[in-house]
Design a protein around this motif. Structure first.
Motif, short mmCIF file in Angstrom:
data_model
loop_
_atom_site.label_atom_id
_atom_site.label_comp_id
_atom_site.label_asym_id
_atom_site.label_seq_id
_atom_site.Cartn_x
_atom_site.Cartn_y
_atom_site.Cartn_z
N PHE A 182 0.83 -1.21 0.00
CA PHE A 182 0.00 0.00 0.00
C PHE A 182 0.87 1.25 0.00
N SER A 183 1.86 1.30 0.90
CA SER A 183 2.70 2.49 0.98
C SER A 183 3.55 2.67 -0.27
N VAL A 233 -5.94 2.55 -5.51
CA VAL A 233 -4.99 3.49 -4.91
C VAL A 233 -4.25 4.25 -6.01
N ILE A 234 -3.70 3.54 -6.96
CA ILE A 234 -2.94 4.17 -8.03
C ILE A 234 -3.85 4.99 -8.94
N ASP A 250 -16.74 6.62 -10.05
CA ASP A 250 -17.70 5.84 -10.83
C ASP A 250 -17.14 4.52 -11.33
N LEU A 251 -15.88 4.25 -11.09
CA LEU A 251 -15.28 2.99 -11.52
C LEU A 251 -15.92 1.81 -10.79
N GLN A 252 -16.23 0.75 -11.51
CA GLN A 252 -16.74 -0.46 -10.89
C GLN A 252 -15.71 -1.02 -9.92
N LEU A 253 -14.44 -0.88 -10.26
CA LEU A 253 -13.35 -1.33 -9.40
C LEU A 253 -13.43 -0.67 -8.03
N VAL A 254 -13.63 0.62 -8.00
CA VAL A 254 -13.68 1.37 -6.74
C VAL A 254 -14.93 0.99 -5.95
N GLN A 255 -16.05 0.87 -6.61
CA GLN A 255 -17.27 0.50 -5.93
C GLN A 255 -17.17 -0.90 -5.31
#
Length: 239
Positions: free
Chosen positions: A165-166, A193-194, A217-222
């Motif tokens: 993550f970092s 994150v990226i 709105d990205l499906q990935l983020v949701q």
């Protein structure tokens, strides 16, 4: 933008190329590029989508068409151990910016160990460490430190595969610095994150082809938000 200075302004089908019913033309995103073309913005552009949607196929093809090695490295590297790339690079025409840098770097997660060996066998003046003695993530970070420091075209294929993550946050900082310095970045990623880099262009790739969208709105983020809020809701279907 005839006098644009970013390395690649547009990607389209080369003259005489016609669509076929075989891979990779069967991928909607690839068909869209070959049919309608794809304008690339200055700065950072992310390709986001599910496995098999065509993100890596497009990044690979654009990198090779620009003059980079299919297995990673800069435009000066000639690393080839086993040809596995699609024929798409030879079917693309890149419209370059007038006076734009011709230098580029292709960071491909799945072939990095081979690239480390190539660097050991072809040492330069950069004082590289023995990458094979570093962890996978440390090697990636050293590449970022030593190679991601000048204008040009940077193609990245799922760089988050080696990063914590970092370290992913550190990569976001590197990408922001590159964009501020005039570099152009095309990055295929599964990492929310990226992809959260402010002011980046996000292209969501899927059965619809390619569409511009916002991070929220990205499906990935949701999906990640829903999973982190209630993992059991998803895990009960697989455990």
């Amino acid at each position: 933008m005839p006098f644009a200075t970013h390395p690649v302004r547009r990607v389209a089908a080369a003259e005489g190329v016609s669509l076929s019913g075989s891979w990779p033309h069967t991928i909607p995103a690839v068909r869209q590029v070959l049919t309608d073309g794809l304008d690339l913005d200055p700065g950072v552009t992310f390709l986001v989508g599910e496995n098999g949607a065509g993100k890596s196929t497009l990044v690979e093809a654009i990198a090779i068409a620009f003059g980079m090695s299919p297995e990673g490295g800069s435009t000066n590297a000639r690393l080839t151990t086993r040809a596995t790339e699609s024929p798409l690079s030879g079917q693309l025409q890149l419209t370059r910016g007038a006076g734009a840098p011709r230098w580029g770097f292709f960071l491909r997660a799945e072939t990095m160990h081979g690239f480390y060996t190539y660097l050991e066998q072809n040492p330069g003046a950069s004082g590289d460490p023995n990458f094979h003695e570093l962890s996978h993530g440390e090697g990636f970070l050293e590449i970022l430190r030593s190679r991601f420091n000048s204008p040009g075209l940077y193609c990245l294929d799922e760089p988050e595969s080696a990063l914590s993550f970092s370290s992913s946050l550190a990569l976001v900082g590197v990408l922001a610095e590159l964009a501020a310095g005039g570099a152009q970045v095309l990055c295929a990623t599964h990492s929310p994150v990226i992809a959260a880099l402010p002011d980046a262009t996000i292209l969501e790739v899927g059965e619809w082809g390619i569409r511009r969208t916002g991070w929220e709105d990205l499906q990935l983020v949701q999906n990640w938000k829903a999973y982190l809020q209630e993992p059991a809701r998803y895990l009960r279907h697989v455990l």
